[in-house]
Every structure is written in C-alpha cells, then in structure tokens.
Design a protein around this motif. Structure first.
Motif, PDB file in Angstrom:
ATOM      1  N   ARG A 116       3.826  17.289   7.207  1.00 50.96           N
ATOM      2  CA  ARG A 116       3.812  18.175   8.374  1.00 50.96           C
ATOM      3  C   ARG A 116       4.693  17.645   9.496  1.00 50.96           C
ATOM      4  N   GLU A 174      -1.284  33.931   5.378  1.00 50.67           N
ATOM      5  CA  GLU A 174      -1.030  32.745   6.191  1.00 50.67           C
ATOM      6  C   GLU A 174       0.420  32.709   6.671  1.00 50.67           C
ATOM      7  N   PRO A 204       0.017  23.995   8.410  1.00 54.62           N
ATOM      8  CA  PRO A 204      -1.154  23.400   7.769  1.00 54.62           C
ATOM      9  C   PRO A 204      -0.826  21.998   7.256  1.00 54.62           C
ATOM     10  N   GLU A 205      -1.837  21.174   7.200  1.00 53.72           N
ATOM     11  CA  GLU A 205      -1.674  19.835   6.642  1.00 53.72           C
ATOM     12  C   GLU A 205      -1.682  19.936   5.123  1.00 53.72           C
TER      13      GLU A 205
END
Length: 209
Positions: free
Chosen positions: A86, A152, A206-207
């Motif tokens: 990330r 998403e 998102p991780e």
C-alpha cells in the motif's frame, strides 16, 4: 476548420496550448484571452478562432492534454501494482500528480466556467480522458489486489475523484489567504501536492492480506 495537413493542425494547436499554459501560470484564468495568446505565437486572433471558439475551449484543450499525460503514467503503474504494497502504490500514484499543478488548478478552480463556455463535443473530449483515468485506476486496483470487487473499484474512483477536484487550494495559499487565516486564528500547514495525494491514498487503498 483550418487548411493544411493534420500534422500542421496539431502543431498549431499545441502552439496555442503552450501559450495558454504560459499565460495561465503567471496570470491565472482571467489573464488568459485570445489577444494575449496571439502575442505569444505566430498566429493572428482570427486564425486562433479556426482552432478554438473561446478561451475556455483552449483551457479545456490544455486540460485534456494534461489528462492524457497523466493517464499514460497511471497505465504504466498497472503493470507494477501487483508487486507493490500500500505504501509503495500510494507513492507511485502520488508521484504522477506532483508535477501536475496546471491540471489540478484548472480542474479545481476553473472547470465550471470552462464547461459553460465550451461546445459539448469539446467537453466530451475531456470526459473521454476522465473515463480513461477511471479505467486505469480499476486496472491498478485489480492488479494490486486480486480479490478487489467492481463495487470497491467504483467506490475508490468516486472518492478519489472528488478529492482531486478539491486538493489544489489546500496546497497553494496566496499571501492574502494566509493573512486572512492569521486574522481569523486559523493555522493550517501547507502540504505539497505529493503529500496530500499520498495521505489520501493511504486512507483509501485497502491493505494487502
């Protein structure tokens, strides 16, 4: 339409856009006009009208050109995203915008007036590039995290696009704005474009598991 080869037409358009960008950087939106542009290049005002009907269409053309460059940079990141975490991905994307001050300034501060005074077909050229940037981000996200959903991707693009439409004023304060904030007791550290974009992406991406 102007007479001549497609190559000459493109050359003339780029001359107009280059002159527009030079004036915009030093004098802002209200400093840009056809007369000022004509003094920067070898084209008369009537000749410029063969390529663009209004100064807003010239600024829109400049925005389209900047978006094309930005989209090319994003599309390259899609090939790297699978190997990035990330932090790394946020850094790569933020770097694509750190030198795009003109893009962000027009997008944040002048797009409304530009849309009002540009032909719809000119505006559609910008929307094509905007769509391209969304597709590039979806490709990046799918490469970065294999199980990311279309929903998403859509939520990320919507939120990040809204952020981009407002980031510039937070990175560039005029002396008058600083003085007014001081009088009002508002103390805000001015971050760079890179820093602001990086922070936003670290919140949105998102991780990886």
């Amino acid at each position: 339409m102007p007479k001549g080869s497609p190559e000459l037409t493109e050359k003339r358009k780029n001359e107009i856009l280059d002159a527009c960008e030079k004036i915009y950087k030093t004098q802002g939106f209200y400093g840009v006009n056809i007369k000022e542009i004509s003094t920067e290049i070898s084209l008369t005002r009537p000749s410029i009208y063969n390529y663009f009907e209004t100064k807003e269409e010239i600024l829109l053309g400049l925005l389209v050109r900047k978006y094309e460059s930005w989209c090319e940079a994003l599309e390259k990141i899609a090939g790297l995203a699978g190997n990035l975490d990330r932090i790394g991905l946020s850094q790569h994307i933020a770097h694509t915008l750190e030198d795009q001050e003109t893009l962000l300034r027009i997008l944040n501060m002048n797009l409304f007036e530009i849309e009002l005074n540009s032909r719809i077909e000119r505006l559609a050229e910008f929307k094509v590039q905007f769509k391209r940037s969304i597709a590039a981000f979806c490709a990046i996200l799918h490469a970065y995290k294999a199980d990311v959903t279309d929903e998403e991707c859509g939520a990320f693009c919507e939120t990040f696009s809204a952020f981009l439409f407002g980031v510039f004023p937070f990175t560039k304060h005029t002396e008058k704005q600083n003085a007014a904030m001081q009088m009002a007791g508002v103390y805000m550290e001015e971050a760079s474009i890179y820093e602001m974009v990086f922070r936003c992406l670290m919140k949105l991406l998102p991780e990886k598991e």
